[in-house]
Design a protein around this motif. Structure first.
Motif, PDB file in Angstrom:
ATOM      1  N   HIS A 327      41.960 -15.767 -49.448  1.00  0.00           N
ATOM      2  CA  HIS A 327      41.230 -14.855 -50.338  1.00  0.00           C
ATOM      3  C   HIS A 327      40.916 -15.506 -51.678  1.00  0.00           C
ATOM      4  N   GLN A 328      41.907 -16.186 -52.267  1.00  0.00           N
ATOM      5  CA  GLN A 328      41.742 -16.716 -53.620  1.00  0.00           C
ATOM      6  C   GLN A 328      41.000 -18.042 -53.665  1.00  0.00           C
ATOM      7  N   TYR A 329      41.169 -18.873 -52.609  1.00  0.00           N
ATOM      8  CA  TYR A 329      40.615 -20.227 -52.678  1.00  0.00           C
ATOM      9  C   TYR A 329      39.620 -20.541 -51.572  1.00  0.00           C
ATOM     10  N   GLY A 330      39.277 -19.524 -50.770  1.00  0.00           N
ATOM     11  CA  GLY A 330      38.271 -19.739 -49.742  1.00  0.00           C
ATOM     12  C   GLY A 330      38.690 -20.683 -48.641  1.00  0.00           C
ATOM     13  N   ALA A 331      39.989 -20.799 -48.398  1.00  0.00           N
ATOM     14  CA  ALA A 331      40.478 -21.690 -47.343  1.00  0.00           C
ATOM     15  C   ALA A 331      40.081 -21.153 -45.972  1.00  0.00           C
ATOM     16  N   ARG A 332      39.900 -22.083 -45.032  1.00  0.00           N
ATOM     17  CA  ARG A 332      39.534 -21.736 -43.665  1.00  0.00           C
ATOM     18  C   ARG A 332      40.737 -21.953 -42.746  1.00  0.00           C
ATOM     19  N   ASP A 333      40.656 -21.426 -41.538  1.00  0.00           N
ATOM     20  CA  ASP A 333      41.752 -21.592 -40.588  1.00  0.00           C
ATOM     21  C   ASP A 333      42.116 -23.057 -40.400  1.00  0.00           C
ATOM     22  N   GLN A 334      41.116 -23.909 -40.289  1.00  0.00           N
ATOM     23  CA  GLN A 334      41.382 -25.324 -40.020  1.00  0.00           C
ATOM     24  C   GLN A 334      42.041 -26.051 -41.195  1.00  0.00           C
ATOM     25  N   ASP A 335      42.114 -25.387 -42.344  1.00  0.00           N
ATOM     26  CA  ASP A 335      42.799 -25.990 -43.496  1.00  0.00           C
ATOM     27  C   ASP A 335      44.321 -25.859 -43.393  1.00  0.00           C
ATOM     28  N   PHE A 336      44.790 -25.084 -42.418  1.00  0.00           N
ATOM     29  CA  PHE A 336      46.225 -24.868 -42.242  1.00  0.00           C
ATOM     30  C   PHE A 336      46.702 -25.542 -40.953  1.00  0.00           C
ATOM     31  N   GLU A 337      47.954 -25.929 -40.941  1.00  0.00           N
ATOM     32  CA  GLU A 337      48.525 -26.534 -39.745  1.00  0.00           C
ATOM     33  C   GLU A 337      48.620 -25.497 -38.623  1.00  0.00           C
ATOM     34  N   VAL A 338      48.575 -25.966 -37.374  1.00  0.00           N
ATOM     35  CA  VAL A 338      48.632 -25.061 -36.227  1.00  0.00           C
ATOM     36  C   VAL A 338      49.921 -24.242 -36.251  1.00  0.00           C
ATOM     37  N   ASP A 339      51.048 -24.884 -36.536  1.00  0.00           N
ATOM     38  CA  ASP A 339      52.318 -24.153 -36.581  1.00  0.00           C
ATOM     39  C   ASP A 339      52.279 -23.053 -37.639  1.00  0.00           C
ATOM     40  N   THR A 340      51.683 -23.353 -38.791  1.00  0.00           N
ATOM     41  CA  THR A 340      51.570 -22.357 -39.856  1.00  0.00           C
ATOM     42  C   THR A 340      50.716 -21.178 -39.400  1.00  0.00           C
ATOM     43  N   ARG A 341      49.634 -21.477 -38.712  1.00  0.00           N
ATOM     44  CA  ARG A 341      48.735 -20.417 -38.233  1.00  0.00           C
ATOM     45  C   ARG A 341      49.437 -19.537 -37.201  1.00  0.00           C
ATOM     46  N   ILE A 342      50.244 -20.153 -36.330  1.00  0.00           N
ATOM     47  CA  ILE A 342      50.986 -19.387 -35.328  1.00  0.00           C
ATOM     48  C   ILE A 342      52.009 -18.479 -36.007  1.00  0.00           C
ATOM     49  N   ILE A 343      52.761 -19.055 -36.944  1.00  0.00           N
ATOM     50  CA  ILE A 343      53.770 -18.279 -37.664  1.00  0.00           C
ATOM     51  C   ILE A 343      53.106 -17.128 -38.420  1.00  0.00           C
ATOM     52  N   ALA A 344      51.991 -17.423 -39.081  1.00  0.00           N
ATOM     53  CA  ALA A 344      51.280 -16.392 -39.837  1.00  0.00           C
ATOM     54  C   ALA A 344      50.736 -15.307 -38.903  1.00  0.00           C
ATOM     55  N   ALA A 345      50.245 -15.708 -37.740  1.00  0.00           N
ATOM     56  CA  ALA A 345      49.712 -14.732 -36.778  1.00  0.00           C
ATOM     57  C   ALA A 345      50.805 -13.789 -36.302  1.00  0.00           C
ATOM     58  N   MET A 346      51.993 -14.341 -36.030  1.00  0.00           N
ATOM     59  CA  MET A 346      53.105 -13.484 -35.614  1.00  0.00           C
ATOM     60  C   MET A 346      53.553 -12.591 -36.764  1.00  0.00           C
ATOM     61  N   LEU A 416      53.402 -13.753 -28.868  1.00  0.00           N
ATOM     62  CA  LEU A 416      54.581 -14.617 -28.721  1.00  0.00           C
ATOM     63  C   LEU A 416      55.837 -13.937 -29.258  1.00  0.00           C
ATOM     64  N   ALA A 417      55.680 -13.142 -30.306  1.00  0.00           N
ATOM     65  CA  ALA A 417      56.824 -12.485 -30.930  1.00  0.00           C
ATOM     66  C   ALA A 417      57.428 -11.415 -30.032  1.00  0.00           C
ATOM     67  N   HIS A 418      56.691 -10.992 -29.015  1.00  0.00           N
ATOM     68  CA  HIS A 418      57.171  -9.935 -28.124  1.00  0.00           C
ATOM     69  C   HIS A 418      57.429 -10.452 -26.708  1.00  0.00           C
ATOM     70  N   SER A 419      57.451 -11.781 -26.579  1.00  0.00           N
ATOM     71  CA  SER A 419      57.673 -12.376 -25.261  1.00  0.00           C
ATOM     72  C   SER A 419      59.042 -13.024 -25.192  1.00  0.00           C
ATOM     73  N   ARG A 420      59.404 -13.423 -23.986  1.00  0.00           N
ATOM     74  CA  ARG A 420      60.665 -14.151 -23.808  1.00  0.00           C
ATOM     75  C   ARG A 420      60.636 -15.492 -24.542  1.00  0.00           C
ATOM     76  N   LEU A 421      59.431 -15.965 -24.785  1.00  0.00           N
ATOM     77  CA  LEU A 421      59.291 -17.247 -25.471  1.00  0.00           C
ATOM     78  C   LEU A 421      59.781 -17.177 -26.917  1.00  0.00           C
ATOM     79  N   PHE A 422      59.818 -15.961 -27.502  1.00  0.00           N
ATOM     80  CA  PHE A 422      60.214 -15.844 -28.907  1.00  0.00           C
ATOM     81  C   PHE A 422      61.642 -16.337 -29.131  1.00  0.00           C
ATOM     82  N   GLU A 423      62.559 -15.940 -28.260  1.00  0.00           N
ATOM     83  CA  GLU A 423      63.936 -16.404 -28.417  1.00  0.00           C
ATOM     84  C   GLU A 423      64.007 -17.918 -28.278  1.00  0.00           C
ATOM     85  N   PHE A 424      63.195 -18.476 -27.389  1.00  0.00           N
ATOM     86  CA  PHE A 424      63.136 -19.937 -27.259  1.00  0.00           C
ATOM     87  C   PHE A 424      62.637 -20.556 -28.558  1.00  0.00           C
ATOM     88  N   ILE A 425      61.591 -19.955 -29.140  1.00  0.00           N
ATOM     89  CA  ILE A 425      61.038 -20.470 -30.397  1.00  0.00           C
ATOM     90  C   ILE A 425      62.089 -20.421 -31.504  1.00  0.00           C
TER      91      ILE A 425
END
Length: 496
Positions: A327-346, A416-425
């Motif tokens: 919002h403040q700096y006009g950053a795009r999705d690709q400006d963030f690391e994939v792991d960060t985007r996944i964590i933020a999405a969850m 991912l946060a509601h799957s069995r994979l979450f505990e693995f993560i």
């Protein structure tokens, strides 16, 4: 003064030389810059140098506890007016983001007389326990360059251990002072909730779980800097009771005979290395030899449940941060690391009910620790589950990356946060560092003390957690351990 002499002093020792006019502040700064130029290309510890600004700010009549002592800030929420910061992210590095205000904690540090010569490497928004941001690259461990420094205060840890500076700014929201202290053989104290200030941008971080302090070689440097920086300010959410004596005076007093509980069991059921077990057993024997009572016991807390409650809040905080920067700096999705985007999405999909439930559970964990400390003075644990991992060793498994990118593309990553994979993560991300989040969630002070090096000369810290507000007790014990088993000679073994 030669570097071989410079590196033998802690911060207070160097400041004393300046006060006594045995050396001038500009000479210390030149030594620190020369050391940085010699070793930083190998370490990647300092990502944003401010050498010229430091020279311009030099004051021949500098006063303060740390007058003229070279110092680093962490490139995360330790803003320095007029200086570019990235928070370890391309989203701010490419802008670039120039700090408009100096953070309250930085003002207090600067008032001690330190000379700030740069910002240190940190993972993107400090969300990982290693320092390998895409924006800057891996931070290498001075003890062995194949290994990482841990995170998120990894750059500061590398710079202190390598002798660029005697102490450096750090912060700890899930272990980010204690983890790199463990991996780099330093002393690292996380203060109690509210002990040191935030501001001016916000009054506390992650409900007080995240705190700011320093990484040091000596206990007294940590105590002195806490004396200079503790206490609420105009931006603080609440006032914490000040210590009755200065921390620096408290470490001159021998602690009473302490009753200390200890555990070497991972709270999330993951493997604990032989080195971590050996480190705690060595510390327990050392404590016994000093007259303290050491008993194997742990609080009645479901560690895996605590980890999940912590990560739900952590993920939500990440989502908020990403949204703000977009919002403040006009950053795009690709400006963030994939792991960060996944964590933020969850985190973005955590419901208000689940978030409140997690925070209520935080309170229950705090209650259990309060009850635990009715029977014990301190709680001893490994700081980390092993010595430092190699660079690139702690990363999202290759098989998960295409799955995560696909889920992001169709806006289903939160599933991912509601799957069995979450505990693995949860287990996969925290298996290296399962012991530190307890102190953050409960707001208790904790420290990592460097008392163990393995056969490969890699350090691993012993962690102590204390009752709320008992930083003085931690520092007292740390000083006693430092006097009994000095670790300063270990730094002479670092060859870069």
């Amino acid at each position: 003064m030669k570097f071989s002499e410079y590196v033998q002093y802690d911060g207070l020792g160097l400041a004393q030389l300046v006060h006594q006019k045995q050396i001038q502040a500009h000479e210390l700064l030149e030594l620190a810059i020369a050391r940085s130029e010699a070793v930083n290309p190998k370490l990647n510890a300092i990502t944003i140098p401010t050498f010229e600004q430091a020279k311009a700010k030099l004051n021949p009549a500098q006063q303060g506890l740390f007058a003229g002592v070279p110092f680093l800030l962490k490139d995360l929420h330790q803003d320095y007016a007029g200086i570019a910061s990235s928070y370890g992210s391309n989203s701010l590095k490419r802008k670039p983001y120039i700090a408009q205000h100096t953070a309250e904690i930085v003002k207090r540090w600067e008032n001690t007389g330190v000379s700030i010569l740069g910002l240190s490497n940190s993972p993107e928004f400090g969300i990982k326990g290693i320092t390998e941001p895409k924006a800057w690259g891996s931070c290498h461990n001075p003890w062995n360059l194949k290994y990482n420094t841990g995170g998120s205060s990894g750059g500061s840890a590398a710079a202190v251990a390598a002798g660029i500076v005697p102490l450096a700014g750090a912060s700890d929201g899930g272990g980010s002072i204690r983890i790199p202290a463990s991996y780099c053989g330093l002393f690292g104290l996380k203060p109690s909730r509210g002990r040191t200030p935030w501001g001016p941008h916000f009054s506390e971080a992650m409900h007080g779980a995240a705190m700011q302090h320093v990484l040091t070689k000596s206990v007294r440097d940590s105590a002195a800097m806490l004396d200079a920086s503790h206490g609420s300010g105009p931006f603080s959410t609440f006032n914490i009771m000040a210590p009755e004596q200065t921390y620096l005076s408290q470490i001159t007093q021998t602690p009473k005979r302490l009753k200390i509980a200890f555990s070497i069991q991972s709270p999330i059921g993951t493997q604990v290395s032989a080195d971590a077990v050996a480190a705690v057993e060595h510390t327990a024997q050392l404590l016994t030899s000093l007259g303290h009572q050491v008993i194997e016991e742990q609080p009645k807390i479901n560690g895996l449940a605590l980890a999940k409650d912590f990560l739900r809040t952590w993920f939500s905080q990440c989502a908020h941060t990403v949204q703000q920067i977009k919002h403040q700096y006009g950053a795009r999705d690709q400006d963030f690391e994939v792991d960060t985007r996944i964590i933020a999405a969850m985190g973005a999909k955590v419901s208000a009910l689940d978030y409140i439930e997690a925070l209520e559970n935080w309170g229950r964990y705090s209650t259990e620790m309060n009850l635990f400390f009715q029977r014990y003075d301190l709680y001893l644990l490994p700081a980390t589950a092993s010595v430092a991992p190699q660079n690139g060793e702690v990363c999202t498994p290759a098989w998960q990356v295409p799955l995560m990118k696909s889920l992001l593309k169709i806006d289903q990553a939160h599933q991912l946060a509601h799957s069995r994979l979450f505990e693995f993560i949860v287990k996969n991300n925290l298996k290296w560092v399962p012991f530190t989040q307890l102190a953050n969630v409960t707001g208790l002070p904790a420290m990592s003390v460097p008392l163990y090096w393995n056969k490969q000369n890699l350090p691993l810290g012993s962690q102590f957690i204390a009752p709320f507000g008992a930083e003085g007790l931690l520092l007292q014990l740390a000083a006693q351990l430092e006097q009994t088993q000095p670790w300063a000679p270990q730094y002479q073994k670092i060859k870069l």
